[in-house]
Design a protein around this motif. Sequence first.
Motif, PDB file in Angstrom:
ATOM      1  N   ASN A 237     113.134  35.145  41.399  1.00 50.63           N
ATOM      2  CA  ASN A 237     114.261  34.278  41.285  1.00 50.63           C
ATOM      3  C   ASN A 237     115.411  35.236  41.120  1.00 50.63           C
ATOM      4  N   LEU A 238     116.514  34.865  41.902  1.00 47.66           N
ATOM      5  CA  LEU A 238     117.674  35.582  42.035  1.00 47.66           C
ATOM      6  C   LEU A 238     118.597  35.334  40.935  1.00 47.66           C
ATOM      7  N   ASP A 239     118.271  34.261  40.175  1.00 45.16           N
ATOM      8  CA  ASP A 239     119.183  33.992  39.144  1.00 45.16           C
ATOM      9  C   ASP A 239     118.857  34.516  37.726  1.00 45.16           C
ATOM     10  N   THR A 240     117.529  35.220  37.728  1.00 43.58           N
ATOM     11  CA  THR A 240     116.839  35.692  36.556  1.00 43.58           C
ATOM     12  C   THR A 240     116.378  37.224  36.843  1.00 43.58           C
ATOM     13  N   ASP A 241     116.422  37.357  37.985  1.00 44.40           N
ATOM     14  CA  ASP A 241     115.680  38.779  38.744  1.00 44.40           C
ATOM     15  C   ASP A 241     114.399  39.076  38.400  1.00 44.40           C
ATOM     16  N   LYS A 242     113.618  37.779  38.163  1.00 46.71           N
ATOM     17  CA  LYS A 242     112.182  37.929  37.546  1.00 46.71           C
ATOM     18  C   LYS A 242     111.385  37.760  38.979  1.00 46.71           C
ATOM     19  N   ALA A 243     110.436  38.759  39.128  1.00 47.79           N
ATOM     20  CA  ALA A 243     109.507  38.533  40.266  1.00 47.79           C
ATOM     21  C   ALA A 243     108.176  38.010  39.879  1.00 47.79           C
ATOM     22  N   PHE A 244     107.569  37.187  40.894  1.00 47.32           N
ATOM     23  CA  PHE A 244     106.235  36.811  40.764  1.00 47.32           C
ATOM     24  C   PHE A 244     105.331  37.159  41.862  1.00 47.32           C
ATOM     25  N   THR A 245     103.972  37.219  41.989  1.00 47.75           N
ATOM     26  CA  THR A 245     103.251  37.310  43.116  1.00 47.75           C
ATOM     27  C   THR A 245     102.613  36.116  43.248  1.00 47.75           C
ATOM     28  N   PHE A 246     102.387  35.561  44.413  1.00 49.12           N
ATOM     29  CA  PHE A 246     101.755  34.375  44.866  1.00 49.12           C
ATOM     30  C   PHE A 246     100.943  34.630  45.991  1.00 49.12           C
ATOM     31  N   TYR A 247     100.301  33.622  46.296  1.00 51.24           N
ATOM     32  CA  TYR A 247      99.287  33.731  47.400  1.00 51.24           C
ATOM     33  C   TYR A 247      99.409  32.780  48.546  1.00 51.24           C
ATOM     34  N   GLN A 248      99.621  33.093  49.566  1.00 51.45           N
ATOM     35  CA  GLN A 248      99.963  32.157  50.662  1.00 51.45           C
ATOM     36  C   GLN A 248      98.585  31.282  51.162  1.00 51.45           C
ATOM     37  N   ALA A 249      98.671  30.033  50.718  1.00 50.32           N
ATOM     38  CA  ALA A 249      97.482  29.573  50.617  1.00 50.32           C
ATOM     39  C   ALA A 249      97.739  28.219  51.632  1.00 50.32           C
ATOM     40  N   SER A 250      98.808  27.849  52.113  1.00 48.17           N
ATOM     41  CA  SER A 250      99.182  26.794  52.951  1.00 48.17           C
ATOM     42  C   SER A 250     100.419  26.775  53.755  1.00 48.17           C
ATOM     43  N   VAL A 251     100.536  25.980  54.700  1.00 50.45           N
ATOM     44  CA  VAL A 251     101.808  25.749  55.315  1.00 50.45           C
ATOM     45  C   VAL A 251     102.433  24.379  55.235  1.00 50.45           C
ATOM     46  N   GLY A 252     103.754  24.128  55.734  1.00 54.18           N
ATOM     47  CA  GLY A 252     104.317  22.915  55.660  1.00 54.18           C
ATOM     48  C   GLY A 252     105.467  22.943  56.466  1.00 54.18           C
ATOM     49  N   THR A 253     106.108  21.741  56.701  1.00 56.76           N
ATOM     50  CA  THR A 253     107.540  21.749  57.346  1.00 56.76           C
ATOM     51  C   THR A 253     108.556  22.240  56.467  1.00 56.76           C
ATOM     52  N   LEU A 254     108.601  22.180  54.979  1.00 56.10           N
ATOM     53  CA  LEU A 254     109.810  22.602  54.210  1.00 56.10           C
ATOM     54  C   LEU A 254     110.954  22.316  54.442  1.00 56.10           C
ATOM     55  N   PRO A 255     111.098  20.984  54.491  1.00 60.01           N
ATOM     56  CA  PRO A 255     112.581  20.140  54.988  1.00 60.01           C
ATOM     57  C   PRO A 255     113.727  20.950  54.474  1.00 60.01           C
ATOM     58  N   ASP A 256     113.572  21.145  53.234  1.00 63.26           N
ATOM     59  CA  ASP A 256     114.775  21.694  52.642  1.00 63.26           C
ATOM     60  C   ASP A 256     114.283  22.862  51.598  1.00 63.26           C
ATOM     61  N   ALA A 257     113.672  23.862  51.896  1.00 63.64           N
ATOM     62  CA  ALA A 257     113.236  24.777  50.853  1.00 63.64           C
ATOM     63  C   ALA A 257     112.539  26.024  51.801  1.00 63.64           C
ATOM     64  N   ILE A 258     113.086  27.127  51.218  1.00 59.00           N
ATOM     65  CA  ILE A 258     112.271  28.518  51.835  1.00 59.00           C
ATOM     66  C   ILE A 258     110.812  28.887  51.659  1.00 59.00           C
ATOM     67  N   ILE A 259     110.502  28.375  50.331  1.00 60.09           N
ATOM     68  CA  ILE A 259     109.091  28.560  49.999  1.00 60.09           C
ATOM     69  C   ILE A 259     108.689  27.264  49.018  1.00 60.09           C
ATOM     70  N   ASP A 260     107.335  26.908  49.136  1.00 63.26           N
ATOM     71  CA  ASP A 260     106.887  25.769  48.700  1.00 63.26           C
ATOM     72  C   ASP A 260     105.877  26.460  47.724  1.00 63.26           C
ATOM     73  N   ILE A 261     106.075  26.081  46.380  1.00 66.51           N
ATOM     74  CA  ILE A 261     104.987  26.453  45.191  1.00 66.51           C
ATOM     75  C   ILE A 261     103.833  25.256  44.829  1.00 66.51           C
ATOM     76  N   TRP A 262     102.509  25.744  44.833  1.00 62.75           N
ATOM     77  CA  TRP A 262     101.694  24.624  44.204  1.00 62.75           C
ATOM     78  C   TRP A 262     101.882  24.309  42.973  1.00 62.75           C
ATOM     79  N   GLY A 263     102.125  23.098  42.559  1.00 59.19           N
ATOM     80  CA  GLY A 263     102.045  22.888  41.013  1.00 59.19           C
ATOM     81  C   GLY A 263     103.281  22.922  40.422  1.00 59.19           C
ATOM     82  N   LEU A 264     103.754  21.930  39.896  1.00 58.10           N
ATOM     83  CA  LEU A 264     105.056  22.093  39.098  1.00 58.10           C
ATOM     84  C   LEU A 264     105.027  22.886  37.853  1.00 58.10           C
ATOM     85  N   SER A 265     104.042  23.281  37.259  1.00 58.36           N
ATOM     86  CA  SER A 265     103.956  24.199  36.284  1.00 58.36           C
ATOM     87  C   SER A 265     104.199  25.736  36.810  1.00 58.36           C
TER      88      SER A 265
END
Length: 296
Positions: A237-265
């Motif tokens: 998160n460039l606004d908080t400088d907090k980093a998180f490790t995620f796992y690339q588990a799918s792909v999509g067209t991402l019409p207006d996003a650089i990354i898509d995270i599974w689940g709102l939480s």
Amino acid sequence: MKRKLPAFLVVAMSAELFLSSVEVSAREDNTIPQYMLPGTVLIYDDNLQIVVEKGGYPNFDVRQVSRNLDGPHIAKIPEDATEEARQIELENELAIKAFQMSVAGDYIQAPLPEIYPGMKVVYDEVTGELNNIYYADENDPSGYSLHNEPVSALNRNANSKKAVPSAASNVQWKWGKDDRNVLTYQAGDDSFLGTGRATYFTGSIGNRDNKLKNYDCATHKEYDYSKKGDKDITIRNLDTDKAFTFYQASVGTLPDAIIDIWGLSNLQTVAGNTRDTSVPNVRYYHKRFSDQSIPR
């Protein structure tokens, strides 16, 4: 002498005209609307006409504030010489190179997502911004998935895959509102660095027939694709400088996003609060996946 219309009538007529113009432009130019009322869900019928399943068109010109950097965002480096500090320093160096490419015009303009019968488009619950595109998928319990774009779409990006001669083996793509999503492959580090907006997606099954779970994410299916999903991705998160490790588990067209995270939480974990439904400024990094071809 001309009579003036009452102010309230002028406002009402203007709103109606704007609403009509939005509807007409959305239908005539055959592009997906960039903004709708918050929480809107659209379905395209067999004639590629929009069916509003939920929500509707905005009755005013919506423009959300998104930081448009005049330079690369440099994350803060911890004073201690830890592995994390060295990683941040590396990403900062790559971010500077990516910004220089952008300024020099050494990038590829990604084409707009193609429209298909049965396609579902979902808009942000708070801002009304374009969030995600889902495709009919009988293998997913929800009936839709992020990755099941029709096979005919594989040929549509032929022009977007052209080499960029002045990029000197580095390749960059831009897409979304005001080109705010920027993905760069850097040959020297054999890695991908993306900056832009993070959204979240739902569903049960990823593109490897894998069950989706917490800390899974999706990358762009045309430019950062892996059938194995065999490497972690660092999302910062460039606004908080907090980093998180995620796992690339799918792909999509991402019409207006650089990354898509599974689940709102999970997205709200990256955001740092439980109110956000997207994160406007993130950066992600990973080494090229073992089954990825080197972009040319």
